[in-house]
Design an enzyme around this catalytic site. Structure first.
Site, short mmCIF file in Angstrom:
data_model
loop_
_atom_site.label_atom_id
_atom_site.label_comp_id
_atom_site.label_asym_id
_atom_site.label_seq_id
_atom_site.Cartn_x
_atom_site.Cartn_y
_atom_site.Cartn_z
N ASP A 36 0.85 -1.19 0.00
CA ASP A 36 0.00 0.00 0.00
C ASP A 36 0.89 1.24 0.00
O ASP A 36 1.99 1.22 0.55
CB ASP A 36 -0.90 0.00 1.24
CG ASP A 36 -2.10 0.91 1.10
OD1 ASP A 36 -3.22 0.39 0.89
OD2 ASP A 36 -1.93 2.14 1.18
N TYR A 157 -11.48 7.11 -15.73
CA TYR A 157 -11.50 5.97 -14.82
C TYR A 157 -12.11 4.75 -15.51
O TYR A 157 -11.57 3.64 -15.46
CB TYR A 157 -12.31 6.33 -13.58
CG TYR A 157 -12.61 5.20 -12.63
CD1 TYR A 157 -11.78 4.94 -11.56
CD2 TYR A 157 -13.74 4.41 -12.79
CE1 TYR A 157 -12.06 3.91 -10.66
CE2 TYR A 157 -14.03 3.38 -11.91
CZ TYR A 157 -13.19 3.13 -10.85
OH TYR A 157 -13.48 2.10 -9.99
#
Length: 289
Positions: A36, A157
Site C-alpha cells: 500500500d 476511470y
C-alpha cells in the site's frame, strides 16, 4: 482453510476492500504481504491482523505505478514467505474527473498509470515468479462496473478499468499454459470507509442500499469473498473472467448516471484529477474500492 500454506500479495491492502481481503485470506490460511502507498494505514493493517492472531503478514510501502516498487513487493513475498501463489492487484485511484473536453493529458496519464499500468506491472512480475516456480498461481485484478459501461463512472476511470478487463483476458490466454489463472472483479456500490469519509459506514450503507436491486449495499467483505473464490482451487477452471459483484445493478440495465449523475463526471464543472491515495481507491460516490 482454502488458502492454507499459500503466499499472497494484496495491493491497496491497508483499507476498504483490500483490508477485508487481507483478513479473509489470512483466515483461510494464507500468508499475506500488504502492499500500500500509505505507510501509516499499512502499518495499522498489520497491527490489526496481528491483534486478531495472525502472524503470517507483512507490509511494504508500494507505488504500483513504479516498476521497481512492484518488483520489490513480489520479492518481499518470496523472501519473507518462500514463494508466491496469489496476487490481488486491487490498488487504484479515481483519477481524472470532469468533462472530456477539459481533461488534460497529464491527468489522463496519471489515471492510467495507477489503474492500468499498475495492474500490468503486477501481472508481469507475479507471472515471472509463478512461471519460474512451475506450480501455477492465481492473479486477480480489481476492475469496476465502470469498465463494463459508458454510463457508470468518470470517463477516464472507466476507460482505464475497461483496459484492466481486456488485459485480464489477454493475460489469461497467454499464461494458461503455465497454469496461471487471471481474473477480474467488477464491484458496484460498495460501502467502505473511503466512500463514507470515515470509519462509520452505516450512513453510506443506508444510502447505497436502494441503488441496486439487492436491498442491502455491498461491503468489502462481499468483494473479499469473490476474491477468495478466484484465488482458491474452487476456481481451478476459471480464467479470463470478470466477476461482477454489484447486487444486480448492472443486470438491471443502463442509466446508472441518472441515479447518481456525478458518477459520469457530467455535472462536474471543473476538470481535474482526484488523486487520493494510490494504495486505496477513493470513491466518487459509486466507485468501489
Amino acid at each position: 482453510m482454502k488458502l492454507k500454506d499459500r503466499v499472497s500479495v494484496i495491493t491497496g491492502g491497508a483499507s476498504g476492500i483490500g483490508l477485508a481481503s487481507v483478513l479473509r485470506f489470512l483466515q483461510e490460511g494464507a500468508a499475506v504481504v500488504i502492499a500500500d502507498y500509505n505507510l501509516a494505514t499499512g502499518e495499522a493493517a498489520v497491527a490489526e491482523a496481528r491483534r486478531q492472531g495472525f502472524e503470517q503478514v507483512d507490509f511494504i510501502r508500494t507505488d504500483v505505478a513504479k516498476e521497481a516498487d512492484v518488483e520489490a513487493m513480489i520479492a518481499r513475498a518470496v523472501d519473507q514467505f518462500g514463494g508466491l501463489d496469489i496476487v490481488f492487484n486491487n490498488a487504484g485511484i479515481t483519477g481524472a474527473i470532469g468533462p472530456l473536453t477539459e481533461t488534460t493529458a497529464d491527468d489522463w496519464d496519471y489515471t492510467f498509470a495507477i489503474i492500468a499500468k499498475g495492474v500490468f506491472l503486477g501481472i508481469k512480475h507475479a507471472a515471472r515468479v509463478m512461471r519460474a516456480r512451475g506450480s501455477g498461481g492465481a492473479i486477480i485484478n480489481t476492475s469496476s462496473m465502470g469498465g463494463l459501461s459508458g454510463d457508470a463512472g468518470p470517463l477516464v476511470y472507466s476507460a482505464a478499468k475497461a483496459a484492466v478487463i481486456n488485459l485480464t483476458r489477454s493475460a489469461a490466454v497467454e499464461l494458461a499454459p503455465d497454469r496461471i489463472r487471471v481474473n477480474a472483479i467488477c464491484p458496484g456500490f460498495i460501502a467502505t470507509p473511503l466512500a463514507a469519509g470515515g470509519s462509520d459506514t452505516s450512513g453510506t450503507e443506508r444510502e447505497f442500499a436502494g441503488k441496486q436491486p439487492w436491498p442491502e449495499a455491498g461491503t468489502g467483505d462481499h468483494v473479499a469473498a469473490a476474491a477468495l473464490f478466484l484465488a482458491s482451487d474452487d476456481a481451478a477452471f476459471v480464467t479470463g473472467e470478470s466477476l461482477v459483484v454489484d447486487g444486480g445493478l448492472f443486470a438491471s440495465g443502463p442509466g446508472v448516471s441518472k441515479q447518481i449523475p456525478e458518477v459520469a463526471g457530467r455535472n462536474l464543472p471543473v476538470a481535474g484529477v482526484h488523486k487520493g491515495s494510490i494504495g486505496e481507491e477513493h470513491e466518487l460516490r459509486l466507485l468501489s474500492h
